[in-house]
Every structure is written in C-alpha cells, then in structure tokens.
Design a protein around this motif. Structure first.
Motif, PDB file in Angstrom:
ATOM      1  N   LEU A 368      39.614  46.203  31.631  1.00  0.00           N
ATOM      2  CA  LEU A 368      38.780  45.270  30.854  1.00  0.00           C
ATOM      3  C   LEU A 368      39.212  43.897  31.128  1.00  0.00           C
ATOM      4  N   ALA A 369      40.423  43.565  31.415  1.00  0.00           N
ATOM      5  CA  ALA A 369      41.004  42.167  31.437  1.00  0.00           C
ATOM      6  C   ALA A 369      40.480  41.640  32.889  1.00  0.00           C
ATOM      7  N   GLU A 370      40.403  42.354  33.877  1.00  0.00           N
ATOM      8  CA  GLU A 370      39.834  42.164  35.245  1.00  0.00           C
ATOM      9  C   GLU A 370      38.401  41.871  35.178  1.00  0.00           C
ATOM     10  N   SER A 371      37.649  42.545  34.055  1.00  0.00           N
ATOM     11  CA  SER A 371      36.157  42.242  34.107  1.00  0.00           C
ATOM     12  C   SER A 371      36.002  40.992  33.315  1.00  0.00           C
ATOM     13  N   ALA A 372      36.716  40.711  32.519  1.00  0.00           N
ATOM     14  CA  ALA A 372      36.513  39.363  31.920  1.00  0.00           C
ATOM     15  C   ALA A 372      36.721  38.380  32.842  1.00  0.00           C
ATOM     16  N   LEU A 373      38.008  38.126  33.512  1.00  0.00           N
ATOM     17  CA  LEU A 373      38.154  37.364  34.507  1.00  0.00           C
ATOM     18  C   LEU A 373      37.238  37.200  35.509  1.00  0.00           C
ATOM     19  N   CYS A 374      36.693  38.143  36.086  1.00  0.00           N
ATOM     20  CA  CYS A 374      35.610  38.194  36.985  1.00  0.00           C
ATOM     21  C   CYS A 374      34.351  37.503  36.509  1.00  0.00           C
ATOM     22  N   ASP A 401      36.743  43.517  44.195  1.00  0.00           N
ATOM     23  CA  ASP A 401      37.704  43.105  45.019  1.00  0.00           C
ATOM     24  C   ASP A 401      38.873  42.602  43.918  1.00  0.00           C
ATOM     25  N   ARG A 402      38.726  42.800  42.478  1.00  0.00           N
ATOM     26  CA  ARG A 402      39.606  42.564  41.771  1.00  0.00           C
ATOM     27  C   ARG A 402      40.354  43.713  41.203  1.00  0.00           C
ATOM     28  N   LEU A 403      39.779  44.649  41.202  1.00  0.00           N
ATOM     29  CA  LEU A 403      40.098  46.074  40.526  1.00  0.00           C
ATOM     30  C   LEU A 403      41.603  46.711  41.077  1.00  0.00           C
ATOM     31  N   PRO A 404      41.700  46.437  42.418  1.00  0.00           N
ATOM     32  CA  PRO A 404      43.269  46.610  42.887  1.00  0.00           C
ATOM     33  C   PRO A 404      44.174  46.066  42.208  1.00  0.00           C
TER      34      PRO A 404
END
Ligand code: NAP
Length: 413
Positions: A368-374, A401-404
């Motif tokens: 969720l955090a990476e989705s928000a940042l994306c 690209d962010r999920l790793p």
C-alpha cells in the motif's frame, strides 16, 4: 498543482495503518524524499503514534497530524485538498470509506486503499468513475494482498508473453502455494460486514458475478463462477481448492483487462485457486480446507452465529498478527498461462510472485505504501488513465518497478 503533502495516510492509528506509517518512517524518513503526514479521527492517538515513530527516527517529531473523521465530510475535503494522494486504511470501507472517495474526486486528489469489498467497489465505480475521469484523478482500490499480487502478477506475465511471443496469453491460473499469515480485527470486521448484508440482492449479485467490476454493458465473458470444491489441475499438475480472495482478485484482474481496452484479449480467462502437490495426503488436506472455508462462510452469514464468533474467537478492531508472525510470514504464488505465439503454435509460460512477510499485514502495508508513493511521485511514468481504477491499470510498470522495495519478487519460470 502544488499541495502541502505527497501522501496523507488516513487511519494511521489502526493495526495496518500503523504498519504503513512505520514502513514510511523507516524506509523514506520524514521531511526528506517524501512529504507525508498522518491522519485519523483521534488526535491524541495520532500524537501517541508520532511519539512512537520518533523513538525509531527523531525526524518523525516533525510529522504533521491531520484530523479527519468519516462522519465529517468537511474534514475529509480539507484533508483531500492538501495532498497529492490520500492513502487510507480506514475500514470496513463500505461503512467508513464512501465520503472520502467523494472528497478525493471533488478535490482532484489521487487515492489508494486496502478494500476487498466487491459490492462497495462496484458502488464507487458507479458513483465516481465518470467524475474521477473528468477531474483526471486516479481512485485505486485493492492495493494490498488483495489484489496486488494477482493484478500485478498477471500484468507481469502478460507483458513477458507479449515480449516473447508477440501476443498475450489466453488463460492464466493463479495457484496459491506455501504461505503463512494471520488476520486482523479490521479484516474480520470487513468480511462480517459483507456477510451481514448478504440478503441484499444487489450485494449478492455483486459477489456472485465474475464480471461485477467491469464497466456497465461489459459484464460478461468466458469465465464462470469461482471454484468451490477440490479438483486435480492438469495444467499445473496440483490439487486445487477454493481461494477465499478469488471473489475479489479475479474481478480486479478482469477490470484491469477491460480498462486497458482488453490488452489481455476479449476472450481472456482467469482463475484463482489454492494448490497442493499430488498425493493422497494433499488431496485430503485440500478437502478439509475447502470444507472448513465453506462452513466458516456459511456460519458467518447467520446473524447470531456471526455475533458469537465475533465476541469469542475472532480478533477485535485494532488487533492482528504480532511482529514475530508478520516477520516470519510469507507467500508464494505460481501463475500458469497458456496461449499461442505469432505463428499460432501453443505456448505455455509460468511466473512466480512471492512476498517476504505475512501476506495480510507485513507485506500488505508495504504494498500500500509503495502504491501511494507510485501515484504521488511517479506521475510521469503512469499509464494515461483516470477514473476508478485497478493497481495494474493505474500504475502498470511503474508499480512493478517499486514492488521489490516492498519485498515482492516477480520472476519467470
Ligand atoms: N486487502 C488486504 O490485503 C487487507 C489487509 C489488511 C487490512 N485490510 C483492510 O484494511 C482495513 C483496516 O484493517 P485494520 O485491521 O487495520 O483495521 P483497524 O485496526 O480496525 O483500523 C481501522 C482504522 O479506522 C479508523 N476509523 C474507524 N472509524 C473511523 C471514523 N469514523 N473516522 C476515521 N477513522 C476511523 C480507526 O481509528 P481509531 O484508531 O481512532 O480507532 C483505525 O485507525 C479493513 O477494512 C481491512 O479489511 C485489507
């Protein structure tokens, strides 16, 4: 448009919200690369959380606190107007989430959440898809274990199929393998809230329809109902059983296909099941799990039994798996796809998606955090989409690209 914050995390004091705040604090710091703030209905609780975060990172003392109550639409509009993205863990979303979605659309603010409540998402699509398109904002549901591994795993395998064979695969199966995790009170509350409304014909229809989240007029296709019993699967050579989250994840994957002008094909078929290797013992375990799941769902639909379960065996809101369980949890998913290459010859491809924490909380909070940042920071890399979207249609390769960083891995084979 300049806003005070890249991301406001609403629901930061809840079980999952707190994990998102810890992840942002420890991975990105405060007041450095990302401008973020914590929000909720109870300012005292938010101050206590800020003190805890400060013990891990002194910069967190500078974290802004914003009051927003689901019953106070004005507070939600004010909050939405201050951020590029509102990231919310306030659930059950069908109870507390609708006014926030309306506020984000009105203020042209991007949005992501953790709902898995199919009937509520259908409502949000019907009420806000056109308005969000006009405003050019992205409302993205299901940015946790449901449905990022499903949606992004399918996006990944289809991207690789197109690269390798020039065409998307015709069918993909999601096989949940070895995984370990638990549930929180908030998730239980969301499931039981759906169960308590199961007699409503619109809700029943939304839960049963495999294309419930497709655009109106496009709610049909080759897929039927989700698997209920145990079956041997020839494609994957495993025993398969029902997967409780198939009822949301498959609808999200099918909506991704529809929103991308059927990038996977009009006849694309998708299913989700749990899996165990061949052998009599594994067949027996699959049967027990399937029966157990079906009994739980049947009992949860009966009002007095549901209340008894809630009062006795199920976790309360704010509770969930402890740190040891989160850190030692994990998940493994195998995707098996079939299709044809440029010359019409049959092809079979496989992908693996795994996560390094328990699926529901340790991993979900990072997804969720990476989705928000994306949504907030990768705007120039996002697909040209607006409306009530899915993770894959809203964020595509930029999220992959962010999920790793969030401990997820996507690989072929
Ligand atoms: N998709 C997934 O994979 C996944 C995984 C985990 C969770 N979830 C979902 O995420 C949601 C949260 O779960 P959880 O376990 O974190 O729940 P939780 O611990 O009960 O937290 C709920 C949060 O909502 C806040 N809240 C409640 N009523 C509110 C109101 N009227 N106005 C503003 N805030 C309000 C609570 O604030 P207070 O702290 O002030 O009480 C708390 O911060 C649930 O819907 C759950 O199903 C989904």
């Amino acid at each position: 448009m300049s806003r005070d914050f890249d991301v406001i995390l609403w629901g930061a004091t809840g079980f999952t919200g707190r994990l998102v705040a810890e992840y942002l604090n420890e991975t990105y710091g405060v007041g450095k690369d990302v401008r973020w703030a914590i929000a909720g209905r109870n300012v005292n609780k938010l101050e206590a959380l800020r003190t805890e975060l400060t013990a891990r990172n002194p910069d967190a003392a500078g974290l802004d606190i914003i009051r927003g109550d689901s019953h106070d639409a004005q507070s939600l509009h004010q909050m939405a107007a201050r951020a590029s993205v509102i990231c919310t863990t306030v659930g059950p979303y069908a109870k507390y989430g609708s006014k926030l979605v309306a506020a984000c659309v009105a203020e042209g603010t991007d949005y992501c959440d953790l709902t898995g409540e199919t009937p509520w998402i259908q409502d949000m699509i019907e009420q806000h898809h056109e308005g969000a398109k006009e405003k050019g904002c992205r409302i993205v549901h299901c940015c946790g274990f449901d449905s990022i591994p499903s949606d992004m795993g399918t996006h990944f395998l289809q991207r690789e199929a197109k690269r390798e064979h020039g065409a998307p695969l015709d069918t993909i199966g999601f096989y949940l393998g070895k995984s370990k995790g638990g549930v929180s009170g908030g998730t239980v509350a969301s499931m039981l809230n759906i169960a308590s409304n199961i007699k409503d014909p619109k809700i029943r229809k939304a839960l049963m329809d495999p294309y419930a989240l497709n655009p109106k007029g496009e709610r049909s296709g080759p897929d039927g109902r989700d698997q209920m019993g145990v079956q041997w699967d020839e494609d994957a050579q495993v025993w398969t059983g029902p997967f409780v989250m198939a009822s949301i994840n498959t609808r999200i994957v099918r909506r991704s296909n529809a929103l991308t002008d059927y990038a996977y094909g009009r006849d694309f078929r998708y299913k989700e099941v749990t899996s165990r290797p061949k052998g009599a013992r594994n067949y027996a375990i699959s049967q027990q799990l399937a029966v157990g799941q079906n009994i739980f769902l049947a009992l949860a639909a009966v009002g007095p039994v549901r209340k008894l379960m809630q009062a006795t065996i199920l976790p309360d809101p704010g509770e969930g798996p402890d740190e040891h369980a989160r850190v030692h949890g994990y998940f493994n998913i195998r995707f098996v796809g079939q299709g044809k290459d440029r010359s019409g010859n049959p092809v079979k491809m496989e992908a693996r998606v795994s996560g390094d924490r328990d699926p529901g909380y340790g991993s979900t909070s990072k997804m969720l955090a990476e989705s928000a940042l994306c949504l907030a920071l990768d705007k120039d890399k996002l697909p040209e989409q607006a409306g009530v979207l899915t993770p894959a249609s809203a964020m595509g390769d930029a999220l992959l690209d962010r999920l790793p960083t969030a401990g997820l891995s996507f690989s072929l084979g």
